[in-house]
Each structure stands twice: as C-alpha cells, then as structure tokens.
Design an enzyme around this catalytic site. Structure first.
Site, PDB file in Angstrom:
ATOM      1  N   LYS A  11       0.819  -1.211   0.000  1.00 12.63           N
ATOM      2  CA  LYS A  11       0.000   0.000   0.000  1.00 12.63           C
ATOM      3  C   LYS A  11       0.853   1.262   0.000  1.00 12.63           C
ATOM      4  O   LYS A  11       0.519   2.249  -0.633  1.00 12.63           O
ATOM      5  CB  LYS A  11      -0.899   0.005   1.231  1.00 12.63           C
ATOM      6  CG  LYS A  11      -1.999  -1.023   1.157  1.00 12.63           C
ATOM      7  CD  LYS A  11      -2.929  -0.841   2.330  1.00 12.63           C
ATOM      8  CE  LYS A  11      -4.033  -1.877   2.291  1.00 12.63           C
ATOM      9  NZ  LYS A  11      -5.007  -1.662   3.351  1.00 12.63           N
TER      10      LYS A  11
ATOM     11  N   ARG B  15      -5.260  -7.926  -8.448  1.00 16.70           N
ATOM     12  CA  ARG B  15      -5.792  -9.289  -8.513  1.00 16.70           C
ATOM     13  C   ARG B  15      -7.213  -9.231  -9.047  1.00 16.70           C
ATOM     14  O   ARG B  15      -7.773  -8.154  -9.230  1.00 16.70           O
ATOM     15  CB  ARG B  15      -5.824  -9.865  -7.098  1.00 16.70           C
ATOM     16  CG  ARG B  15      -6.644  -8.963  -6.177  1.00 16.70           C
ATOM     17  CD  ARG B  15      -7.004  -9.569  -4.851  1.00 16.70           C
ATOM     18  NE  ARG B  15      -7.972  -8.711  -4.187  1.00 16.70           N
ATOM     19  CZ  ARG B  15      -7.682  -7.789  -3.287  1.00 16.70           C
ATOM     20  NH1 ARG B  15      -6.428  -7.579  -2.929  1.00 16.70           N
ATOM     21  NH2 ARG B  15      -8.640  -7.065  -2.740  1.00 16.70           N
TER      22      ARG B  15
END
Lengths: 500, 148
Positions: A114, A290
C-alpha cells in the site's frame, strides 16, 4: 494451457467455470478441511495438501509450486486473498516456469504494498491522502505523525488488503492500542507487520475503477464500482455504476487509474480504488492487483468475463478488447453473504450448512461453493456466497435483490442476509444517499427489525415444535424469558378439511 | 393450516414442505414470511426466519398453550467466565493473573476466519485464572479466562 488453481471456495469454482468454457484443463489444490468442497467436483484434477491452516496450505509457496509442477501445469491462478499479491509467490512461479495469472514482479514491486503504491501514484500526479511517507517504527512514531496531521487517523498494514489490517484511531491512546492489534492481524493474515497511517477523510465514498491492462501498456476500463457500504473497512455490498459520479468525474477517475497502472507497468485485471469526498475531490486509496471479490458486478454490466480476459492477457500478452467496445449496460448490485452473526456483532460463525437453496430468475447470479451439508471451516475467510442481481436501472436491480435474498435459504449458520434484506428496504440506500460511514449508523435498525420478528419466531417455534415433536421432551426448566411470550396454537381445518 | 396467538397477535401458518426441516409460510397482518423449523432434543427448536436463526425453547403450559423463550444463545459468559464465541486461535493474551480489570478491558485476542477479535471483560474485577496461552487453539464455548 493447464491451469493450477491456488485458492479455494467460491473463487476457485468461479475460475474453474471459465476454464471449462474455454477448454482449459484445471488442477485444484485443497486442504484437509476442504476435501469435500464443491470446486473439487468440477476441476479436472485434485491435489491434496496436508493440514488445514492457511500457513500449511494455501499460503505455503513451496508446497503449491511443487504441486503445480507435479501435475504438469503451465500457469497458476491465485484467485484473491492468500498469495494473490505476494511477490515471493510470483518469483517462485517465474523460477519454475509457471505463468502467474497476475502482474509481473516488476509491476508488483512498484505497487507492491500500500505504501509503495501510494508513492508510485503520488509520483505520477494522482492525488493521495495526507499521511506518513514511510513505515512507522513503533507506536510512539505513530502517535507523533498522527498528532501532526490530526485525528482521526487510520492505521494500515503496509501489506494488508481486502479491508483487513486497518483500524481507525481517534486519539493517542487508541493509536497505541490499535498499533499492536493491527500489527498482529497483519502478521497473521499477510505475514508482515509493517504499519503506516493516513488521515481519515470525513464521510468519503469508496469508488473504484475496474481495469484490464496488457503487457504493451494498453489499459481498458470496465467502468466504476461503488463500494461504500462497508463495516470495519470490509465491503459488504458493491454496485456498478456509482450514483455519485457524473460523466466528467468518471473520465477523471478512468484517466487517473490508467495513468497509475501504466506508470507501474501493470498487466492483468486490476482495480484502482479511490475515496471520493462530497466536494467531488478524490484521492487514490490503493490498487488491488488481482481478480477482486466484487468483479462480478462489472461482468454483469459489461458482459465481459474478467477471468477469461486475465487468461488471454497472460497467454498472449496483449488485450483484444478495445475501450470503444465496452458498454456499461444497466445496473448491478452484489451482496456479500458472510458466515457472521448479526446478533453478536458479526463474529464469524463457521459450522455446517444443513440446507442450502440458491435463488434464480432473470438477472440473478450467485457465486458460491455452498451445498446442503457442506461445512464452512473456521480457518478461512467468512465469505460464503456472492449474490448479485442485474436490472435495467438501479431500482430494478434492488427489487430483484430483495426477492433473491428472500428466496435464499442458508440453514445452519447465521449470515449477513438479514443485513442486506434490511438495506434493500432502506430509503437512504434506495436514494443512493450514503457514504463509507453509513452502515454503522444503519446497524441499530437491523437490531430493531430482528426484535420485531421475534413474535413471528415464537409463533413458528410453538407450531414447529408441536407439529413434529422430537423423540423425547426433556424436563428442561424454563429459562428466564426475554420474549415473555405465550403462544397459543390451534389446528384449523385445512381447505379440504384434512386439518394438515 | 395452523393458527398461533402470540401476545394477542394472530399468526397463520401452513407447511410448504416437511422432513428434518419443515418449511412454513407464516401470515400476520399483511405480511407473509417463509420460515423453517428444525425440532431438537428436549424442548428446543431452531427457527429460521428472515435469514436468521431464532433458537427457542418451547414448553407446554395448560391446555393448548406454550411458553416460548429464546434459548439463551451461546451464553457468552457466566458471570466472570469468559468463553470462546467461536473456535479459533488465541493470538494474544493481554492481561495477567491477579490483574484488576474494568468491564470492557481487552483481555485477549481470538483469531477466527482471519479476523482478530478483541475479547473484553464482561465485568469489572480481578483476573482469577487464565486457561489459555498464546498460540492455543480453542473450541467454541471453552473457558478462556475467569474474572472475579
């Protein structure tokens, strides 16, 4: 292509379905707890792993790679969660000649966690939320940064994802306390404990762009999803499109998403998440590198099979789709049905599903690995079904969702169905008037609805018990009654006088 | 068809399927809802309604009358006994024996389904005994900590 599926449950089944359509052979890996799970019935080959904990099975890189090689697979689909964004897994696949259905290692590094994603986005001019520019050494540094940018703040696991590993802190004491819990949660779920923090925005919406990118830098957007209905940063309901965007803002978000993914050299299906303020200002939140849980709503509005596109991009390196082929049609809503108890503050409720009946009908899709008699193991995520409906417009989709939730039978464990049921009857939800804080305000309403139905339940309990009495009525002393209910039952003559 | 009166309100029910689990259509005022019942040993019965379990204890009272009370579900704690709400793993014990705690003081963290669940003290008092250690796997309803 022979594909190894390094995941379980509904997403494993979802991937297998596309493979069967394309004629791609599949191998499914499974833990001891999953030995009777549904995806095993539809894969071409099964590969058992000893143990049941994630660490022993779906997070175990050496075992998984060995299994994929052992079964002569040439590609690996990681699904979501588990190792789907783990660069060590990508590395192991690369080194063993397995095509990883996901971003390259180089792209993963740039968006790797992140914090790195934040720096990459900042670097190419996409707005980011004020916060720490690096990993926090300890709780003291966390407090220091928090004091500087002002409360409330969100502590975030650098390696976190899927809404896990995040806590909001209102003051220094909470920062200290949650720092520890967040680190633990992160270490257990993601294997790393690094934490950073960001300012918490006032009542933002969560809007994200579903994109697919190829290895030549081509990025196509499948439009946005609105994911503001969340509990503890865990999405519970997603829809596409979002009521909050006009055409101009939609363009801006699509542009920012494409710019960020291109800067990272990203190829695969991916999601760029943003927080949107009431003023229309938006900030980059994170990239999900993803296939996402909620990808199905974008599939419903665009007609595109995202897993199919992932497989194509991975095998041919280029995307056949072009932006002007993408039409967002109608509206889609997804309700996450989790094994969690709405009465007990949504604690996980693993167990056995005694009976399962899925809804159907026009515009209804359910992605689930449930069946009557299946077990929901305590080792894995609580998501057990995704119920999505499509409609020509938003209210059409809501109506269908209302009916579909009512048709769904999951007997044996408490789930989030009552919550969704209540949301579908909510006026503010119907108007699209909500943000990421809304669900918390809304939850007390759910409790009062549950109370309202206790009289129904009392009537049904009396009749249900009397009509089919169990073998022996024991002499249980009556417990103090909260219902304080006296149900008086009587048999009425049925229409044909049979008195059934 | 069956008729039940609960606190003056009338509910009409017909069964739509039978077996281990019976499906019912229940009508009250203008509303019809589907319900499932599964009788259990003793006086217990599990009712499912609006997608929720309503576990109940049903006992005959007088003629044709029944007292229905919710099974005191999953008794979280008996006084100062802190029990596991779900099976899982203890990732952290946050208190020591003899430590004084207030109601709500975090005692330990129980991990289940990838979630870290902070378990607070049900009462104010002293930690009498800790029955688990960090890393322990616990069954549902097992005693974790006793406060007195």
């Amino acid at each position: 292509m022979k594909l190894f599926i390094a995941n379980r449950g509904e997403i494993a089944l979802r991937i297998i379905r596309t493979c069967r359509k394309l004629g791609v052979r599949t191998v499914i890996v499974y833990s001891e707890a999953d030995r009777e799970s549904l995806p095993l019935r539809y894969a071409d080959q099964r590969y058992p792993l000893s143990g049941s904990t994630p660490a022993e099975t779906y997070l175990n890189i050496p075992k998984l790679v060995n299994a994929a090689k052992d079964t002569n697979c040439d590609a690996v689909h990681p699904g979501y969660g588990f190792l789907s964004e783990e660069s060590n897994f990508v590395k192991a696949c690369d080194e063993n000649g397995l095509t990883f259905i996901g971003p390259t290692r180089a792209a993963l590094e740039k968006l790797g966690n992140k914090l790195q994603a934040r720096m990459t986005m900042k670097g190419c001019g996409v707005p980011v939320i004020p916060g720490s520019d690096g990993v926090l050494a300890d709780e003291h540094e966390a407090v220091e940064v928090a004091e500087k940018i002002g409360y409330p703040v969100i502590l975030k696991a650098v390696y976190g994802g899927g809404g896990r590993g995040m806590r909001v802190a209102q003051n220094a004491e909470e920062v200290r306390r949650f720092f520890r819990i967040t680190a633990l949660e992160s270490a257990s779920a993601f294997g790393r404990k690094e934490i950073y923090l960001e300012k918490r925005l006032e009542r933002p919406r969560h809007v994200e762009i579903q994109a697919i990118a190829d290895r030549h830098g081509k990025v196509v957007s499948l439009g946005e999803r609105e994911c503001s209905i969340q509990r503890r940063h865990q999405k519970l309901l997603e829809e596409a499109p979002s009521v909050a965007l006009d055409a101009d803002q939609r363009d801006k978000l699509n542009y920012a998403a494409a710019k960020g993914l291109t800067a990272a050299g990203y190829a695969n299906a991916g999601t760029v998440e943003f927080l949107l303020e009431k003023t229309g200002r938006f900030y980059f939140l994170e990239v999900n590198k993803r296939l996402q849980v909620e990808h199905l709503v974008s599939e419903l509005t665009t007609g595109i099979d995202i897993v199919e596109e992932q497989l194509k991009v991975a095998s041919t390196e280029s995307l056949e789709l072009s932006q002007n082929e993408i039409r967002v049609n109608g509206w889609a809503i997804n309700c996450r049905i989790n094994a969690e108890d709405p009465r007990a503050n949504f604690v996980p409720s693993p167990g056995t599903v005694i009976r399962y009946h899925a809804p159907a009908g026009p515009g209804v899709r359910i992605d689930s690995a449930l069946f009557s008699g299946c077990s929901v193991p305590e080792y894995y995520d609580s998501l057990i079904a995704k119920l999505a409906t499509w409609g020509v417009n938003r209210s059409d989709a809501i109506q269908r969702m209302k009916i579909s939730l009512d048709e769904t039978e999951i007997i044996g464990l408490p789930t989030t169905i009552p919550l969704h049921r209540e949301l579908m009857r909510d006026e503010r939800f119907a108007r699209g008037d909500f943000d990421t804080t809304y669900l918390n305000e809304f939850l007390p309403r759910l409790n009062s609805t549950i109370l309202q139905y206790e009289k129904f339940a009392a009537a049904v309990a009396a009749v249900g018990k009397v009509k089919s009495p169990s073998k022996r009525n024991g002499m249980n002393a009556a417990k103090p009654s909260r219902w304080r209910t006296m149900a008086r039952t009587q048999l009425m003559a049925g229409p044909n006088g049979s008195g059934r | 068809m069956f008729r039940a009166e609960v606190g003056g309100a009338i509910f009409e029910m017909e069964s739509a399927s039978s077996g281990e689990i019976t499906t019912w259509l229940v009508r009250h005022a203008d509303e019809t809802v589907r319900a499932e019942t599964m009788p259990l040993p003793n006086d217990r019965v599990d009712v499912w309604l609006i997608g929720m379990p309503f576990p109940a204890v049903v006992q005959a009272v007088g003629t044709g009358g029944y007292s229905v009370s919710p099974e005191v579900h999953r008794q979280r704690s008996m006084g100062g006994q802190v029990r596991a709400l779900m099976p899982g793993r203890i990732t952290s014990v946050l208190v020591k024996e003899d430590e004084l705690v207030k109601e709500g003081t975090p005692l330990l963290i129980l991990e289940a389904m990838k979630m870290q669940n902070e378990i607070g003290s049900p009462i104010s008092g002293k930690v009498k005994s800790i029955s688990v250690h960090e890393g322990a796997t616990v069954k549902k309803d097992s005693i974790l900590i006793t406060i007195e």
